[in-house]
Design an enzyme around this catalytic site. Structure first.
Site, PDB file in Angstrom:
ATOM      1  N   GLY A 268     -27.526  49.182   9.072  1.00 23.86           N
ATOM      2  CA  GLY A 268     -27.687  50.675   8.710  1.00 23.86           C
ATOM      3  C   GLY A 268     -26.625  51.638   9.428  1.00 23.86           C
ATOM      4  O   GLY A 268     -25.861  52.155   8.467  1.00 23.86           O
ATOM      5  N   SER A 269     -27.022  51.897  10.552  1.00 21.34           N
ATOM      6  CA  SER A 269     -25.995  53.072  10.982  1.00 21.34           C
ATOM      7  C   SER A 269     -24.644  52.527  11.100  1.00 21.34           C
ATOM      8  O   SER A 269     -23.825  53.700  10.898  1.00 21.34           O
ATOM      9  CB  SER A 269     -26.234  52.973  12.739  1.00 21.34           C
ATOM     10  OG  SER A 269     -27.620  52.820  12.957  1.00 21.34           O
TER      11      SER A 269
ATOM     12  N   GLY B  88     -38.774  47.983  13.142  1.00 20.57           N
ATOM     13  CA  GLY B  88     -39.316  49.443  13.224  1.00 20.57           C
ATOM     14  C   GLY B  88     -38.458  50.496  13.148  1.00 20.57           C
ATOM     15  O   GLY B  88     -38.796  51.567  12.556  1.00 20.57           O
ATOM     16  N   PHE B  89     -37.302  50.506  13.400  1.00 16.99           N
ATOM     17  CA  PHE B  89     -36.427  51.527  13.699  1.00 16.99           C
ATOM     18  C   PHE B  89     -34.719  51.295  13.551  1.00 16.99           C
ATOM     19  O   PHE B  89     -34.539  50.008  13.903  1.00 16.99           O
ATOM     20  CB  PHE B  89     -36.565  52.053  15.234  1.00 16.99           C
ATOM     21  CG  PHE B  89     -38.005  52.617  15.458  1.00 16.99           C
ATOM     22  CD1 PHE B  89     -38.450  53.961  14.664  1.00 16.99           C
ATOM     23  CD2 PHE B  89     -38.789  51.809  15.836  1.00 16.99           C
ATOM     24  CE1 PHE B  89     -39.716  54.429  15.073  1.00 16.99           C
ATOM     25  CE2 PHE B  89     -40.074  52.314  16.276  1.00 16.99           C
ATOM     26  CZ  PHE B  89     -40.559  53.490  15.727  1.00 16.99           C
ATOM     27  N   GLY B  90     -34.093  51.988  13.002  1.00 13.58           N
ATOM     28  CA  GLY B  90     -32.806  51.709  12.889  1.00 13.58           C
ATOM     29  C   GLY B  90     -31.887  52.239  14.212  1.00 13.58           C
ATOM     30  O   GLY B  90     -32.793  53.014  15.000  1.00 13.58           O
ATOM     31  N   GLY B  91     -30.746  51.919  14.370  1.00 14.83           N
ATOM     32  CA  GLY B  91     -29.934  52.489  15.512  1.00 14.83           C
ATOM     33  C   GLY B  91     -30.254  51.871  16.832  1.00 14.83           C
ATOM     34  O   GLY B  91     -29.970  52.259  17.908  1.00 14.83           O
TER      35      GLY B  91
ATOM     36  N   ASP C 165     -35.810  48.689   3.607  1.00 13.90           N
ATOM     37  CA  ASP C 165     -36.856  48.364   4.842  1.00 13.90           C
ATOM     38  C   ASP C 165     -38.155  48.837   4.725  1.00 13.90           C
ATOM     39  O   ASP C 165     -38.223  50.346   4.490  1.00 13.90           O
ATOM     40  CB  ASP C 165     -36.213  49.045   5.981  1.00 13.90           C
ATOM     41  CG  ASP C 165     -35.155  47.935   6.738  1.00 13.90           C
ATOM     42  OD1 ASP C 165     -35.440  46.778   6.897  1.00 13.90           O
ATOM     43  OD2 ASP C 165     -34.236  48.416   7.057  1.00 13.90           O
TER      44      ASP C 165
ATOM     45  N   MET D 269     -42.176  44.915   6.092  1.00 11.10           N
ATOM     46  CA  MET D 269     -42.811  44.801   7.480  1.00 11.10           C
ATOM     47  C   MET D 269     -43.909  45.570   7.099  1.00 11.10           C
ATOM     48  O   MET D 269     -44.316  46.702   7.796  1.00 11.10           O
ATOM     49  CB  MET D 269     -41.681  45.885   8.448  1.00 11.10           C
ATOM     50  CG  MET D 269     -40.235  45.028   8.858  1.00 11.10           C
ATOM     51  SD  MET D 269     -39.362  46.075   9.398  1.00 11.10           S
ATOM     52  CE  MET D 269     -38.550  46.739   7.977  1.00 11.10           C
TER      53      MET D 269
ATOM     54  N   MET E 146     -34.099  38.654  13.040  1.00  9.74           N
ATOM     55  CA  MET E 146     -34.215  40.231  13.374  1.00  9.74           C
ATOM     56  C   MET E 146     -33.468  40.211  14.878  1.00  9.74           C
ATOM     57  O   MET E 146     -33.984  39.516  15.838  1.00  9.74           O
ATOM     58  CB  MET E 146     -35.607  40.757  13.755  1.00  9.74           C
ATOM     59  CG  MET E 146     -36.297  40.851  12.381  1.00  9.74           C
ATOM     60  SD  MET E 146     -35.729  42.170  11.342  1.00  9.74           S
ATOM     61  CE  MET E 146     -35.385  43.517  12.425  1.00  9.74           C
TER      62      MET E 146
ATOM     63  N   SER F  29     -28.467  49.227   5.103  1.00  2.50           N
ATOM     64  CA  SER F  29     -29.923  49.371   5.134  1.00  2.50           C
ATOM     65  C   SER F  29     -30.029  50.868   4.531  1.00  2.50           C
ATOM     66  O   SER F  29     -29.561  51.677   5.499  1.00  2.50           O
ATOM     67  CB  SER F  29     -30.542  49.214   6.495  1.00  2.50           C
ATOM     68  OG  SER F  29     -31.649  49.783   6.430  1.00  2.50           O
TER      69      SER F  29
ATOM     70  N   ASP G 160     -30.266  40.932  11.299  1.00  2.00           N
ATOM     71  CA  ASP G 160     -30.789  42.459  10.959  1.00  2.00           C
ATOM     72  C   ASP G 160     -30.949  43.142  12.314  1.00  2.00           C
ATOM     73  O   ASP G 160     -31.868  42.642  12.876  1.00  2.00           O
ATOM     74  CB  ASP G 160     -31.983  42.304   9.954  1.00  2.00           C
ATOM     75  CG  ASP G 160     -32.277  43.850   9.801  1.00  2.00           C
ATOM     76  OD1 ASP G 160     -31.659  44.943   9.613  1.00  2.00           O
ATOM     77  OD2 ASP G 160     -33.246  43.948   8.819  1.00  2.00           O
TER      78      ASP G 160
ATOM     79  N   MET H 298     -41.991  49.696   5.784  1.00  4.16           N
ATOM     80  CA  MET H 298     -42.689  49.748   6.815  1.00  4.16           C
ATOM     81  C   MET H 298     -44.027  50.482   6.647  1.00  4.16           C
ATOM     82  O   MET H 298     -44.135  51.373   6.049  1.00  4.16           O
ATOM     83  CB  MET H 298     -41.763  50.513   8.063  1.00  4.16           C
ATOM     84  CG  MET H 298     -40.701  49.840   8.260  1.00  4.16           C
ATOM     85  SD  MET H 298     -39.817  50.793   9.857  1.00  4.16           S
ATOM     86  CE  MET H 298     -38.185  50.092   9.601  1.00  4.16           C
TER      87      MET H 298
ATOM     88  N   HIS I 102     -30.271  46.859   1.162  1.00  6.19           N
ATOM     89  CA  HIS I 102     -31.342  46.321   1.916  1.00  6.19           C
ATOM     90  C   HIS I 102     -32.367  47.459   1.857  1.00  6.19           C
ATOM     91  O   HIS I 102     -31.805  48.552   2.400  1.00  6.19           O
ATOM     92  CB  HIS I 102     -30.701  46.000   3.418  1.00  6.19           C
ATOM     93  CG  HIS I 102     -31.881  45.318   4.237  1.00  6.19           C
ATOM     94  ND1 HIS I 102     -32.157  44.012   4.250  1.00  6.19           N
ATOM     95  CD2 HIS I 102     -32.590  45.845   5.104  1.00  6.19           C
ATOM     96  CE1 HIS I 102     -33.475  43.807   5.050  1.00  6.19           C
ATOM     97  NE2 HIS I 102     -33.300  44.831   5.768  1.00  6.19           N
TER      98      HIS I 102
ATOM     99  N   HIS J  41     -37.164  44.031   2.821  1.00  2.00           N
ATOM    100  CA  HIS J  41     -37.634  43.520   3.849  1.00  2.00           C
ATOM    101  C   HIS J  41     -39.075  44.168   4.044  1.00  2.00           C
ATOM    102  O   HIS J  41     -39.066  45.495   4.333  1.00  2.00           O
ATOM    103  CB  HIS J  41     -36.622  44.059   5.082  1.00  2.00           C
ATOM    104  CG  HIS J  41     -36.985  43.440   6.312  1.00  2.00           C
ATOM    105  ND1 HIS J  41     -36.340  43.886   7.406  1.00  2.00           N
ATOM    106  CD2 HIS J  41     -37.940  42.814   6.814  1.00  2.00           C
ATOM    107  CE1 HIS J  41     -37.023  43.628   8.576  1.00  2.00           C
ATOM    108  NE2 HIS J  41     -37.959  42.848   8.249  1.00  2.00           N
TER     109      HIS J  41
END
Ligand code: DX5
Ligand code: ZN
Length: 219
Positions: free
Chosen positions: A198-199, A143-146, A36, A69, A138, A9, A176, A38, A34, A67
């Site tokens: 992602g992270s 809404g957020f990574g990490g 994201d 959102m 999901m 991501s 994800d 938003m 990927h 993706h």
């Protein structure tokens, strides 16, 4: 058993050097990219739109997995496809006619995906397995990574694995959120065929990306 697909991501990439970052993850073995998207409305964060997908398209040859959102999603499907998206995934909550949306995505030549929030029941696709190319579970609230992986979603992955197997269709099962070298094996054991991370991919600098991706595949 075919190899697990890894979809880094770009949310965790260095946005100031995105072209370089996507080339680096492709070279490191990424299967899909990927993206994201938003809107600050469907989820409490704002990221990027079709122009960024268009700018990244010439930098990679791997499929771009978008993706969405956003709500509504329908007015933006063509723009993302024109920008070079190969897979377009929508949340059932994003519009009143999920089946119409999925059919439109296929009509414009992309693969059609459905994304499930942690609280969303996957039964919503029970009668439309013919119109789906990918399902995305999901394992965090979008809404957020990490964020931390929600183990409650493993049961949903298993349920979708059974639904897909029963359908006999060629449908990817992607996960994800909070996917790491520790949680990836649980997703794979539950039946996932593709993992977004992602992270766990964009850490340690570009030299580490190949090892990061290998660690997710369990190699
Ligand atoms: C969350 C996004 C995810 C997220 C994954 O809304 O859909 O793709 O960026 O990030 P990590 O792997 O850091 O949880
Ligand atoms: Zn995502």
């Amino acid at each position: 058993m075919s190899k697990t697909l890894i979809a880094p991501s770009i949310l965790a990439a260095d946005f100031a050097r995105l072209g370089e970052e996507v080339r680096a993850v492709q070279a490191a073995g990424a299967d899909w990219l990927h993206v994201d998207v938003m809107d600050g409305h469907f989820v409490p964060n704002i990221t990027i739109g079709p122009d960024v997908v268009k700018a990244l398209r010439p930098h990679v040859t791997i499929p771009i997995d978008v993706h969405l959102m956003i709500t509504p999603a329908d007015p933006f499907l063509d723009a993302f496809r024109d920008a070079g998206a190969d897979i377009l995934s929508v949340h059932p909550e994003a519009g009143p006619h999920l089946n119409r949306t999925l059919r439109h995505i296929r009509k414009i030549g992309a693969k059609a995906g459905v994304v499930f929030n942690p609280s969303t029941d996957p039964d919503v696709i029970e009668y439309m397995m013919d119109d789906v190319d990918l399902v995305l579970v999901m394992s965090v609230n979008p809404g957020f990574g990490g964020q931390s992986f929600m183990t409650s979603q493993l049961k949903k992955i298993e349920k979708l694995r059974a639904m897909i197997d029963a359908s006999g269709k060629d449908i990817q099962l992607e996960v994800d959120g909070g996917v790491t070298a520790l949680t990836a094996p649980q997703c794979i054991a539950a039946g996932a065929t593709a993992l977004v991370a992602g992270s766990a991919v964009f850490k340690g600098g570009a030299d580490a990306y190949a090892a990061n991706i290998r660690a997710l595949r369990g190699a």
